[in-house]
Scaffold this motif. Structure first.
Motif, short mmCIF file in Angstrom:
data_model
loop_
_atom_site.label_atom_id
_atom_site.label_comp_id
_atom_site.label_asym_id
_atom_site.label_seq_id
_atom_site.Cartn_x
_atom_site.Cartn_y
_atom_site.Cartn_z
N GLY A 37 45.08 -6.49 -21.73
CA GLY A 37 44.67 -5.84 -20.61
C GLY A 37 45.12 -6.88 -19.57
O GLY A 37 44.36 -7.18 -18.42
N SER A 38 46.05 -7.91 -20.00
CA SER A 38 46.47 -8.96 -19.16
C SER A 38 47.16 -8.59 -17.79
O SER A 38 47.01 -9.25 -16.81
CB SER A 38 47.32 -10.00 -20.08
N LEU A 39 48.05 -7.48 -17.90
CA LEU A 39 48.59 -7.24 -16.71
C LEU A 39 47.52 -6.60 -15.40
O LEU A 39 47.72 -7.07 -14.28
CB LEU A 39 49.50 -6.10 -16.89
N GLY A 40 46.59 -5.89 -16.08
CA GLY A 40 45.76 -5.44 -15.05
C GLY A 40 44.96 -6.49 -14.40
O GLY A 40 44.35 -6.57 -13.36
N THR A 41 44.36 -7.30 -15.23
CA THR A 41 43.38 -8.51 -14.91
C THR A 41 44.18 -9.59 -13.97
O THR A 41 43.61 -9.79 -13.14
CB THR A 41 43.10 -9.31 -16.31
N ILE A 42 45.61 -9.87 -14.23
CA ILE A 42 46.17 -10.39 -13.40
C ILE A 42 46.32 -9.76 -11.88
O ILE A 42 46.41 -10.47 -10.77
CB ILE A 42 47.72 -10.95 -13.93
N GLY A 43 46.85 -8.62 -11.80
CA GLY A 43 46.85 -7.68 -10.64
C GLY A 43 45.64 -8.01 -9.97
O GLY A 43 45.62 -8.04 -8.55
N ALA A 44 44.44 -7.82 -10.51
CA ALA A 44 43.18 -7.94 -9.75
C ALA A 44 42.69 -8.89 -9.28
O ALA A 44 42.45 -9.21 -8.16
CB ALA A 44 41.93 -7.07 -10.68
N ILE A 45 43.27 -9.98 -9.94
CA ILE A 45 42.95 -11.31 -9.66
C ILE A 45 43.82 -11.72 -8.34
O ILE A 45 43.40 -12.34 -7.44
CB ILE A 45 42.91 -12.48 -10.77
N THR A 46 45.17 -11.30 -8.54
CA THR A 46 46.02 -11.60 -7.44
C THR A 46 45.67 -10.79 -5.95
O THR A 46 45.80 -11.38 -5.22
CB THR A 46 47.45 -11.14 -8.01
N ALA A 47 45.10 -9.63 -6.37
CA ALA A 47 44.51 -9.00 -5.09
C ALA A 47 43.43 -9.76 -4.24
O ALA A 47 43.35 -9.77 -2.98
CB ALA A 47 43.72 -7.80 -5.34
N PHE A 48 42.65 -10.63 -4.92
CA PHE A 48 41.71 -11.22 -4.31
C PHE A 48 42.22 -12.41 -3.56
O PHE A 48 41.88 -12.67 -2.42
CB PHE A 48 40.82 -12.06 -5.55
N PHE A 49 43.28 -13.03 -4.24
CA PHE A 49 44.00 -13.94 -3.30
C PHE A 49 44.86 -13.67 -2.07
O PHE A 49 44.95 -14.18 -0.98
CB PHE A 49 44.58 -14.99 -4.12
N ALA A 50 45.22 -12.21 -2.38
CA ALA A 50 46.22 -11.63 -1.38
C ALA A 50 45.27 -11.03 -0.26
O ALA A 50 45.57 -11.33 1.02
CB ALA A 50 46.82 -10.38 -1.80
N VAL A 51 43.94 -10.92 -0.36
CA VAL A 51 43.18 -10.40 0.80
C VAL A 51 42.28 -11.29 1.50
O VAL A 51 41.60 -11.46 2.48
CB VAL A 51 42.38 -9.18 0.53
N GLY A 52 42.41 -12.56 0.74
CA GLY A 52 41.45 -13.67 1.25
C GLY A 52 41.83 -14.35 2.37
O GLY A 52 42.94 -14.49 2.76
N CYS A 53 40.83 -15.07 2.96
CA CYS A 53 40.99 -15.89 4.09
C CYS A 53 41.74 -17.30 3.57
O CYS A 53 41.47 -17.69 2.41
CB CYS A 53 39.92 -16.37 4.65
N PRO A 54 43.07 -17.47 4.06
CA PRO A 54 43.69 -18.59 3.36
C PRO A 54 43.14 -19.79 3.51
O PRO A 54 43.29 -20.81 2.60
CB PRO A 54 45.35 -18.51 4.18
N VAL A 55 42.49 -20.14 4.65
CA VAL A 55 41.71 -21.42 4.55
C VAL A 55 40.24 -21.39 4.19
O VAL A 55 39.58 -22.37 4.13
CB VAL A 55 41.64 -21.88 6.22
N CYS A 56 39.86 -20.17 3.82
CA CYS A 56 38.20 -20.22 3.29
C CYS A 56 38.24 -20.31 1.71
O CYS A 56 37.14 -20.44 1.16
CB CYS A 56 37.93 -18.91 3.57
N ASN A 57 39.55 -20.13 1.08
CA ASN A 57 39.72 -20.44 -0.16
C ASN A 57 39.73 -21.67 -0.77
O ASN A 57 40.69 -22.61 -0.55
CB ASN A 57 41.02 -19.40 -0.78
N LYS A 58 38.46 -22.13 -1.43
CA LYS A 58 38.61 -23.56 -1.85
C LYS A 58 39.73 -24.20 -2.66
O LYS A 58 40.05 -25.27 -2.82
CB LYS A 58 37.06 -23.78 -2.46
N LEU A 59 40.07 -23.32 -3.57
CA LEU A 59 41.15 -23.64 -4.41
C LEU A 59 42.30 -23.82 -3.80
O LEU A 59 43.04 -24.87 -4.07
CB LEU A 59 41.39 -22.53 -5.57
N VAL A 60 42.84 -22.92 -2.56
CA VAL A 60 43.93 -23.39 -1.87
C VAL A 60 43.70 -24.38 -0.89
O VAL A 60 44.61 -25.29 -1.09
CB VAL A 60 44.20 -22.11 -0.99
#
Length: 150
Positions: free
Chosen positions: A76-99
């Motif tokens: 399930g690696s493609l689906g997992t990566i796709g779902a995690i990527t969506a989190f970063f795509a719709v998140g606030c760019p300056v609210c994400n602590k990792l970024v």
């Protein structure tokens, strides 16, 4: 997908709903007292989240065993990566602590925010590819195994 039993469809719907909640609350697309956004969401954030959630639900439903089917490999690696990527795509760019840790406030706005639409597209593409591969694999006939050499 026409041959899916009702329990697969229910699993797809529940997974899609859970995905919306799990992504929308921490990214502050749904207002809560726990999370806030410094930058308003983009106009495409909700449509991307809905499409991603629907695809994630359908991919997850392919993992629900069928009573008439054989056990298949479960990668399930493609689906997992796709779902995690969506989190970063719709998140606030300056609210994400990792970024923020990696790029700083200015870097998040100048470098990360412009790539978010590409992350959204990539997320949808990865989930779509995962769904197609899972359905094709499910519909394929297993190859006969050669007799073991002695």
């Amino acid at each position: 997908m026409r041959t899916w039993p009702p329990r697969r469809w229910w699993f797809a719907v529940l997974t899609a709903a859970a995905t919306i909640i799990v992504v929308a609350i921490p990214t502050a697309l749904i207002s809560t007292p726990w999370f806030t956004r410094e930058i308003p969401p983009t106009p495409w954030a909700w449509p991307v989240l809905v499409v991603t959630s629907l695809l994630a639900g359908l991919v997850a439903a392919t993992y629900v065993a069928r009573k008439d089917g054989q056990a298949r490999t479960r990668s399930g690696s493609l689906g997992t990566i796709g779902a995690i990527t969506a989190f970063f795509a719709v998140g606030c760019p300056v609210c994400n602590k990792l970024v923020l840790l990696a790029l700083g406030y200015t870097g998040a706005l100048q470098m990360f925010e412009p790539i978010q639409p590409f992350l959204a597209t990539g997320s949808i593409a990865l989930l779509l590819i995962a769904l197609v591969l899972r359905i094709r694999r499910e519909q394929s006939c297993p190859l006969p195994q050669p007799p073991a050499a002695q």
